[in-house]
Design an enzyme around this catalytic site. Structure first.
Site, PDB file in Angstrom:
ATOM      1  N   ARG A   8      -0.602   8.701  -3.416  1.00 40.82           N
ATOM      2  CA  ARG A   8      -0.215   9.680  -4.440  1.00 40.82           C
ATOM      3  C   ARG A   8      -1.144  10.901  -4.523  1.00 40.82           C
ATOM      4  O   ARG A   8      -0.659  12.021  -4.632  1.00 40.82           O
ATOM      5  CB  ARG A   8      -0.072   9.010  -5.818  1.00 40.82           C
ATOM      6  CG  ARG A   8       1.056   7.967  -5.863  1.00 40.82           C
ATOM      7  CD  ARG A   8       1.374   7.513  -7.284  1.00 40.82           C
ATOM      8  NE  ARG A   8       1.935   8.576  -8.062  1.00 40.82           N
ATOM      9  CZ  ARG A   8       1.290   9.285  -8.964  1.00 40.82           C
ATOM     10  NH1 ARG A   8       0.026   9.020  -9.250  1.00 40.82           N
ATOM     11  NH2 ARG A   8       1.876  10.262  -9.601  1.00 40.82           N
ATOM     12  N   PRO A  15      14.697   3.673 -15.550  1.00 40.38           N
ATOM     13  CA  PRO A  15      13.263   3.950 -15.590  1.00 40.38           C
ATOM     14  C   PRO A  15      12.525   3.201 -14.482  1.00 40.38           C
ATOM     15  O   PRO A  15      12.863   2.058 -14.175  1.00 40.38           O
ATOM     16  CB  PRO A  15      12.840   3.420 -16.960  1.00 40.38           C
ATOM     17  CG  PRO A  15      13.823   2.335 -17.264  1.00 40.38           C
ATOM     18  CD  PRO A  15      15.123   2.751 -16.613  1.00 40.38           C
ATOM     19  N   GLY A  16      11.559   3.853 -13.883  1.00 41.81           N
ATOM     20  CA  GLY A  16      10.691   3.194 -12.905  1.00 41.81           C
ATOM     21  C   GLY A  16       9.259   3.295 -13.372  1.00 41.81           C
ATOM     22  O   GLY A  16       8.675   2.371 -13.942  1.00 41.81           O
ATOM     23  N   ARG A  17       8.704   4.493 -13.204  1.00 42.05           N
ATOM     24  CA  ARG A  17       7.298   4.741 -13.518  1.00 42.05           C
ATOM     25  C   ARG A  17       6.929   4.318 -14.950  1.00 42.05           C
ATOM     26  O   ARG A  17       5.860   3.753 -15.165  1.00 42.05           O
ATOM     27  CB  ARG A  17       7.016   6.248 -13.339  1.00 42.05           C
ATOM     28  CG  ARG A  17       5.557   6.616 -13.443  1.00 42.05           C
ATOM     29  CD  ARG A  17       5.391   8.142 -13.506  1.00 42.05           C
ATOM     30  NE  ARG A  17       6.144   8.858 -12.494  1.00 42.05           N
ATOM     31  CZ  ARG A  17       5.658   9.168 -11.289  1.00 42.05           C
ATOM     32  NH1 ARG A  17       4.435   8.839 -10.956  1.00 42.05           N
ATOM     33  NH2 ARG A  17       6.415   9.825 -10.414  1.00 42.05           N
ATOM     34  N   TYR A  24       1.024  14.071  -3.790  1.00 44.38           N
ATOM     35  CA  TYR A  24       1.446  14.798  -5.000  1.00 44.38           C
ATOM     36  C   TYR A  24       0.285  15.462  -5.722  1.00 44.38           C
ATOM     37  O   TYR A  24       0.444  15.858  -6.890  1.00 44.38           O
ATOM     38  CB  TYR A  24       2.094  13.818  -6.004  1.00 44.38           C
ATOM     39  CG  TYR A  24       3.201  12.952  -5.479  1.00 44.38           C
ATOM     40  CD1 TYR A  24       4.368  13.509  -4.963  1.00 44.38           C
ATOM     41  CD2 TYR A  24       3.097  11.564  -5.540  1.00 44.38           C
ATOM     42  CE1 TYR A  24       5.399  12.698  -4.513  1.00 44.38           C
ATOM     43  CE2 TYR A  24       4.131  10.750  -5.089  1.00 44.38           C
ATOM     44  CZ  TYR A  24       5.275  11.323  -4.579  1.00 44.38           C
ATOM     45  OH  TYR A  24       6.291  10.516  -4.134  1.00 44.38           O
ATOM     46  N   CYS A  58      -8.993   8.653   8.744  1.00 45.37           N
ATOM     47  CA  CYS A  58      -9.374   9.880   9.431  1.00 45.37           C
ATOM     48  C   CYS A  58      -8.444  11.029   9.070  1.00 45.37           C
ATOM     49  O   CYS A  58      -7.694  11.527   9.908  1.00 45.37           O
ATOM     50  CB  CYS A  58      -9.402   9.646  10.929  1.00 45.37           C
ATOM     51  SG  CYS A  58     -10.520   8.307  11.336  1.00 45.37           S
ATOM     52  N   GLU A  59      -8.466  11.421   7.829  1.00 43.64           N
ATOM     53  CA  GLU A  59      -7.678  12.544   7.318  1.00 43.64           C
ATOM     54  C   GLU A  59      -8.454  13.139   6.147  1.00 43.64           C
ATOM     55  O   GLU A  59      -8.952  12.387   5.306  1.00 43.64           O
ATOM     56  CB  GLU A  59      -6.329  12.074   6.741  1.00 43.64           C
ATOM     57  CG  GLU A  59      -5.363  11.462   7.714  1.00 43.64           C
ATOM     58  CD  GLU A  59      -4.649  12.487   8.592  1.00 43.64           C
ATOM     59  OE1 GLU A  59      -4.682  13.687   8.266  1.00 43.64           O
ATOM     60  OE2 GLU A  59      -4.097  12.067   9.606  1.00 43.64           O
ATOM     61  N   TYR A 117       4.847   3.737  -7.381  1.00 42.70           N
ATOM     62  CA  TYR A 117       4.718   4.540  -6.172  1.00 42.70           C
ATOM     63  C   TYR A 117       3.342   4.333  -5.540  1.00 42.70           C
ATOM     64  O   TYR A 117       2.741   5.250  -5.010  1.00 42.70           O
ATOM     65  CB  TYR A 117       5.015   6.020  -6.460  1.00 42.70           C
ATOM     66  CG  TYR A 117       6.352   6.178  -7.163  1.00 42.70           C
ATOM     67  CD1 TYR A 117       7.542   6.011  -6.458  1.00 42.70           C
ATOM     68  CD2 TYR A 117       6.429   6.399  -8.552  1.00 42.70           C
ATOM     69  CE1 TYR A 117       8.768   6.095  -7.102  1.00 42.70           C
ATOM     70  CE2 TYR A 117       7.663   6.477  -9.198  1.00 42.70           C
ATOM     71  CZ  TYR A 117       8.825   6.330  -8.464  1.00 42.70           C
ATOM     72  OH  TYR A 117      10.029   6.403  -9.095  1.00 42.70           O
ATOM     73  N   GLY A 171      12.708   8.973 -14.938  1.00 47.40           N
ATOM     74  CA  GLY A 171      11.910  10.191 -14.994  1.00 47.40           C
ATOM     75  C   GLY A 171      10.919  10.294 -16.126  1.00 47.40           C
ATOM     76  O   GLY A 171      10.130  11.242 -16.179  1.00 47.40           O
TER      77      GLY A 171
HETATM   78  C1  PLP Z   1      13.201   7.574  -8.425  1.00 48.50           C
HETATM   79  C2  PLP Z   1      14.430   7.420  -9.200  1.00 48.50           C
HETATM   80  C3  PLP Z   1      14.385   6.886 -10.498  1.00 48.50           C
HETATM   81  C4  PLP Z   1      13.098   6.492 -11.186  1.00 48.50           C
HETATM   82  O1  PLP Z   1      12.294   7.562 -11.508  1.00 48.50           O
HETATM   83  P1  PLP Z   1      10.997   7.330 -12.429  1.00 48.50           P
HETATM   84  O2  PLP Z   1      10.413   8.678 -12.539  1.00 48.50           O
HETATM   85  O3  PLP Z   1      10.117   6.381 -11.698  1.00 48.50           O
HETATM   86  O4  PLP Z   1      11.458   6.794 -13.719  1.00 48.50           O
HETATM   87  C5  PLP Z   1      15.575   6.726 -11.166  1.00 48.50           C
HETATM   88  N1  PLP Z   1      16.757   7.077 -10.599  1.00 48.50           N
HETATM   89  C6  PLP Z   1      16.835   7.590  -9.358  1.00 48.50           C
HETATM   90  C7  PLP Z   1      18.160   7.941  -8.790  1.00 48.50           C
HETATM   91  C8  PLP Z   1      15.678   7.782  -8.615  1.00 48.50           C
HETATM   92  O5  PLP Z   1      15.758   8.303  -7.388  1.00 48.50           O
END
Ligand code: PLP
Length: 417
Positions: free
Chosen positions: A312, A274-276, A316, A342-343, A371, A239
């Site tokens: 995105r 962490p992802g983003r 969002y 076409c949107e 994403y 997150g």
């Molecule tokens: C999407 C997700 C993440 C990663 O979230 P980021 O905002 O990209 O860091 C981590 N844990 C769970 C369970 C998720 O669904």
């Protein structure tokens, strides 16, 4: 920080001129920086070193094999949300005991595969899911570890579509139910109730919601202790926000300084997802200008990437910085930068002051690493773009552009037509 910078008026990714990659692979395409991935991963690793967390990259943010392999080589585990992600994660050679599995809708097949693989933890999102995992484990004569994903009912102050930690969201288990489950662990002899998991949302730029959630976790752990419940893991989810425009997100170091005291107090083994934060600013989407259209009321710069490549903004209301990849003296005018789909939701920027580029000029949609490609679709029978990775002065296509044949695979006209 990231490794996309202008040198002599041209955009580079590390030591590769973006224009050279565009000539080689055509447009549109995604371009990832190996060094940026490495840098972001090690920033988290260093900041949280005092608790030696297992950092499980949330592969739903970017599941390109080159990205996954880069992170696996650095010691990352993976946070998965499907059976497909499990199989793909294992392709990197990562040890299964570095994989954690969240999802509100795990199927019997996915649960069976994950138990067989020997993953570290199921992050369980409901009582019926726990009962299902228990039933399957019993049948297999196994005893997998599970953590309960608790819903701390904390607002994450982010876009409504990426907040997950309130009781209005489908995610996690309310505290009362979680307590009941943990007190009745004896009912589930074929699972080890080993931990708690939270993930309150995405693109969170301030620490307050995290700290609120951690306070609730600590209170809950106290209650559990009095109940005689002993746990091994705390998975604090992902997150952490990044800079898309003018956000001033906390650094990994700031975040760690705020959260570490809470984590230490738990005495549990820490997992992060962490992802983003790792991949968001490590990728760009490069596109070519097709037309500049002026309808007398508004100007539209029409490019060859669309919402099927990067959804995105449509999904969002996300802001992405957009830059011409060659610095230009063209005058800036107010315009929408849009794709060919076409949107009306097919846009990358609205009412943006941007140079009036010419047909054939290239631009980069920045911060498209998370994403981005993973949400690409074949809408309008468009093949998904290639993904390219740069390392130093080298670059290679890590995933080919989809061809028309790829799109038609498995599709036939029924015999009765
Ligand atoms: C999407 C997700 C993440 C990663 O979230 P980021 O905002 O990209 O860091 C981590 N844990 C769970 C369970 C998720 O669904």
């Amino acid at each position: 920080m990231h490794d996309f910078k202008f040198k002599n008026g041209e955009l580079y990714c590390e030591d590769v001129r973006v224009r050279d990659a565009a000539v080689k692979v055509g447009t549109p395409f995604y371009l990832y920086s190996h060094n940026t991935l490495r840098d972001h991963f090690t920033k988290i690793q260093k900041a949280f070193a005092p608790v030696e967390p297992l950092i499980c990259f949330a592969m739903k943010s970017n599941d390109n094999l080159a990205v996954l392999k880069t992170l696996a080589n650095l010691g990352a585990g993976f946070d998965i949300v499907s059976g497909g992600e499990l199989k793909k994660a294992l392709r990197t050679g990562v040890s299964a005991d570095k994989i954690v599995f969240a999802s509100v809708g795990k199927t019997e097949e996915e649960i069976t595969d994950a138990i067989n693989a020997g993953i570290l933890l199921f992050n369980v999102e409901s009582l019926p899911e726990l009962e299902e995992i228990h039933r399957i484990a019993q049948k297999m004569n196994k005893k997998p570890k599970v953590a309960l994903r608790i819903n701390p009912d904390v607002k994450a102050l982010t876009h409504a579509k990426i907040t997950t930690g309130t009781l209005k969201n489908k995610f996690g288990i309310d505290l009362q139910t979680a307590r009941k489950i943990l007190r009745s662990a004896a009912k589930y002899p074929n699972v080890q109730l080993s931990g708690l998991h939270i993930h309150i949302g995405s693109q969170i730029t301030t620490r307050a919601p995290f700290l609120k959630a951690m306070t609730k976790v600590l209170e809950f752990l106290d209650v559990l202790k009095k109940d005689g419940v002993a746990l091994e893991y705390l998975d604090i989810g992902g997150g952490m926000g990044i800079i898309y425009k003018d956000e001033q997100p906390q650094t990994a170091q700031d975040f760690a300084e705020a959260v570490l005291p809470y984590l230490r107090k738990t005495g549990l083994k820490i997992i992060m997802e962490p992802g983003r934060f790792i991949v968001g600013n490590a990728g760009i989407l490069v596109s070519r200008v097709l037309y500049l259209k002026d309808n007398g009321f508004k100007k539209f710069l029409i490019v060859d990437a669309g919402m099927n490549d990067l959804i995105r903004p449509a999904l969002y209301d996300a802001y992405h910085e957009i830059v011409p990849i060659v610095e230009t003296k063209a005058r800036k005018v107010k315009m929408d930068i849009v794709g060919p789909i076409c949107e009306s939701a097919d846009f990358f920027a609205r009412d943006r002051m941007f140079p009036a580029l010419n047909n054939g000029d290239l631009l980069a949609v920045m911060s498209a690493g998370a994403y981005g490609y993973v949400m690409a679709s074949n809408y309008n029978v468009r093949g998904r773009p290639p993904e390219v990775m740069v390392k130093g002065d080298q670059f290679e296509v890590a995933k080919q552009r989809e061809t028309f044949d790829d799109l038609m695979r498995g599709e036939t006209v029924p015999s009765f037509l």
